[in-house]
Scaffold this motif. Structure first.
Motif, PDB file in Angstrom:
ATOM      1  N   ARG A   9       2.963 -26.980  -6.771  1.00 25.07           N
ATOM      2  CA  ARG A   9       3.787 -25.997  -7.719  1.00 25.07           C
ATOM      3  C   ARG A   9       4.493 -26.740  -8.884  1.00 25.07           C
ATOM      4  O   ARG A   9       4.709 -27.840  -8.891  1.00 25.07           O
ATOM      5  CB  ARG A   9       4.800 -25.071  -6.968  1.00 25.07           C
ATOM      6  N   ALA A  11       7.530 -25.612 -11.006  1.00 30.59           N
ATOM      7  CA  ALA A  11       8.593 -24.590 -11.064  1.00 30.59           C
ATOM      8  C   ALA A  11       9.610 -24.702 -12.353  1.00 30.59           C
ATOM      9  O   ALA A  11      10.698 -24.993 -12.156  1.00 30.59           O
ATOM     10  CB  ALA A  11       9.359 -24.607  -9.965  1.00 30.59           C
ATOM     11  N   GLU A  45      11.277 -20.416 -12.707  1.00 28.80           N
ATOM     12  CA  GLU A  45      12.554 -20.432 -11.844  1.00 28.80           C
ATOM     13  C   GLU A  45      13.767 -20.175 -12.761  1.00 28.80           C
ATOM     14  O   GLU A  45      14.669 -20.925 -13.297  1.00 28.80           O
ATOM     15  CB  GLU A  45      12.804 -21.974 -11.553  1.00 28.80           C
ATOM     16  N   ARG A 174       7.773 -33.462  -8.831  1.00 27.18           N
ATOM     17  CA  ARG A 174       8.719 -32.948  -9.693  1.00 27.18           C
ATOM     18  C   ARG A 174       9.339 -34.219 -10.244  1.00 27.18           C
ATOM     19  O   ARG A 174       9.153 -35.199  -9.904  1.00 27.18           O
ATOM     20  CB  ARG A 174       9.513 -31.965  -9.210  1.00 27.18           C
TER      21      ARG A 174
HETATM   22  N1  GLU Z   1      13.272 -25.659 -12.032  1.00 24.67           N
HETATM   23  C1  GLU Z   1      13.405 -26.926 -11.986  1.00 24.67           C
HETATM   24  C2  GLU Z   1      13.611 -27.693 -13.151  1.00 24.67           C
HETATM   25  O1  GLU Z   1      13.069 -26.864 -14.193  1.00 24.67           O
HETATM   26  C3  GLU Z   1      12.628 -27.646 -11.119  1.00 24.67           C
HETATM   27  C4  GLU Z   1      12.876 -27.727  -9.473  1.00 24.67           C
HETATM   28  C5  GLU Z   1      11.835 -28.413  -8.716  1.00 24.67           C
HETATM   29  O2  GLU Z   1      10.687 -28.647  -9.290  1.00 24.67           O
HETATM   30  O3  GLU Z   1      12.211 -28.205  -7.691  1.00 24.67           O
HETATM   31  O4  GLU Z   1      13.917 -28.669 -13.649  1.00 24.67           O
END
Ligand code: GLU
Length: 446
Positions: A9, A11, A45, A174
């Protein structure tokens, strides 16, 4: 490695325009999923409600659509899942894994609040990171960390693991800035019985001054590159090269090649540098790879004369690195392909050697006949083979003779200090238009 169907994913938090580093994360997660015939999903998110803005979310969607890095499922939004987060929070409180804590707010307000804290036994948490290897954290320092501002207001960590867990995410790819979040998230996963996914934390992307890429330091939203005329395939190729290399000397990779060759375990640990010049040179490669027709279509190029435009494409491919450069050239040094230029007498005779008055005029007159004999569709090479001997003959009569022919010829055709060479111009303009322009120049000299 986990044998179940791969689910990755992306996010992003819509709290600003995302930069190349963020999208590189999306690209790696996408490539990895596609390579394993898995699912790639996008989740907005927006847990930070105050800072999340629709225009940023809109820009994320636009950029992903442009890159064709699309979610295989309908795009989820954390804010749409708050009920589910609350349900899980209640479950944690009920089982005793979390508790409500009546305490003073952590500001100067003296206000009392009921936050929810996770009961942390302070164990060590170890996980294997696909890029960084085995990592162990002592979680004592996190104490009983806060997972909700109130029973109906769950925070980031809880939202992330519930959303990942419910979607069956198997690989969390991530940015490295989330490494320190991982132990708390694993504790929550364990308490809730979610499988712990495979983690891969990607190194940061640095600006050319080696500082962290950030919007504040002028990192551009990728849509700005799109608007500048960078091709999506070039951007995808470039983003994939940030911190990863196929391991052979191949420099340019298509989407299909990237999907086939991408290897998470070959992602480097050190930060990669975002280099605009490199991006533009990769873009030039992909612009050149387009057929001439596709070049016009993809660049959304328009000109008064479409067939001349098509003929100018090789020149444009040769010179431009982006489609905005193409547009500048069409409006600037190549404008002469579409409209006869204004020319000035003084500029026309500028290269006439002082001891050979009248050379400009006689030279231009001498070019007319050979030009008229050229066939309709003629290459720059043939034009050069026809006209260059005349310029060489003038040079033989005295130094500066060659320039004394070629300069007024090029200027008469282009009206520009800088332009393609006269042979190329004639091959595109055709002999009739070229002779008309030369005759106009001769008339100025009468
Ligand atoms: N929403 C977070 C961000 O934009 C990413 C969180 C994740 O990948 O777990 O940095």
């Amino acid at each position: 490695m986990n044998m179940s169907k791969v689910v990755t994913r992306f996010a992003p938090s819509p709290t600003g325009f995302l930069h190349a580093g963020n999208y590189r994360t999306a690209v790696f997660a996408y490539l990895f999923a596609k390579q394993h015939a898995g699912t790639f999903l996008v989740r907005i998110e927006d847990t930070d409600r105050a800072r999340s803005k629709p225009e940023y979310e809109q820009n994320i969607m636009e950029t992903l659509a442009w890159l064709d890095v699309r979610s295989d499922t309908e795009i989820a939004r954390s804010s749409d899942r708050v009920e589910r987060h609350k349900e899980i929070l209640a479950k944690l409180i009920e089982s005793g894994a979390a508790y409500v804590s009546h305490e003073a707010k952590k500001d100067d307000s003296n206000q009392m609040v009921d936050v929810v804290r996770f009961r942390n036994s302070g164990t060590t948490v170890s996980f294997h990171d696909e890029i960084r290897g085995d990592i162990t954290f002592d979680t004592t320092e996190h104490e009983d960390f806060v997972i909700a501002r109130a029973v109906d207001d769950p925070l980031f960590h809880l939202a992330v693991i519930v959303d990942d867990g419910d979607a069956g995410v198997t690989h969390v790819i991530r940015g490295e800035d989330h490494i320190s979040n991982t132990p708390r998230q694993i504790l929550l996963q364990q308490a809730l019985g979610y499988a712990v996914p495979v983690y891969a934390h990607l190194p940061l992307i640095l600006g050319s001054d080696r500082s962290k890429l950030s919007k504040r330091k002028g990192a551009k939203a990728l849509t700005e590159y799109r608007d500048q005329g960078v091709l999506a395939e070039a951007m995808l190729d470039y983003l994939a090269s940030l911190g990863w290399h196929p391991g052979d000397d191949r420099e340019y990779l298509t989407r299909e090649e990237l999907i086939r060759m991408f290897d998470l375990s070959r992602v480097q640990k050190g930060g990669a540098i975002f280099d605009e010049t490199k991006l533009f040179s990769i873009n030039q490669h992909w612009m050149r790879a387009l057929s001439d027709e596709a070049f016009v279509a993809r660049g959304e190029l328009v000109a008064a004369d479409e067939s001349k435009l098509r003929e100018a494409v090789p020149l444009l491919k040769d010179r431009a690195h982006t489609f905005s450069e193409v547009r500048e050239m069409l409006a600037g040094e190549l404008a002469c392909l579409f409209a006869a230029p204004e020319i000035e007498r003084e500029v026309l005779v500028r290269k006439e050697p002082a001891d050979r008055p009248g050379l400009t005029k006689s030279a231009l007159q001498g070019l007319l006949e050979p030009l008229r004999r050229l066939p309709g569709d003629v290459s720059a090479e043939v034009v050069k083979d026809t006209l260059m001997p005349l310029a060489d003959a003038e040079e033989a009569k005295g130094k500066g003779g060659r320039g004394g022919v070629l300069w007024p010829l090029r200027y008469a055709l282009s009206g520009q200090e800088r332009s393609p060479d006269p042979f190329t111009l004639i091959s595109i303009l055709g002999a009739p238009e070229s002779t008309a322009r030369i005759e106009k120049a001769i008339a100025i000299l009468e």
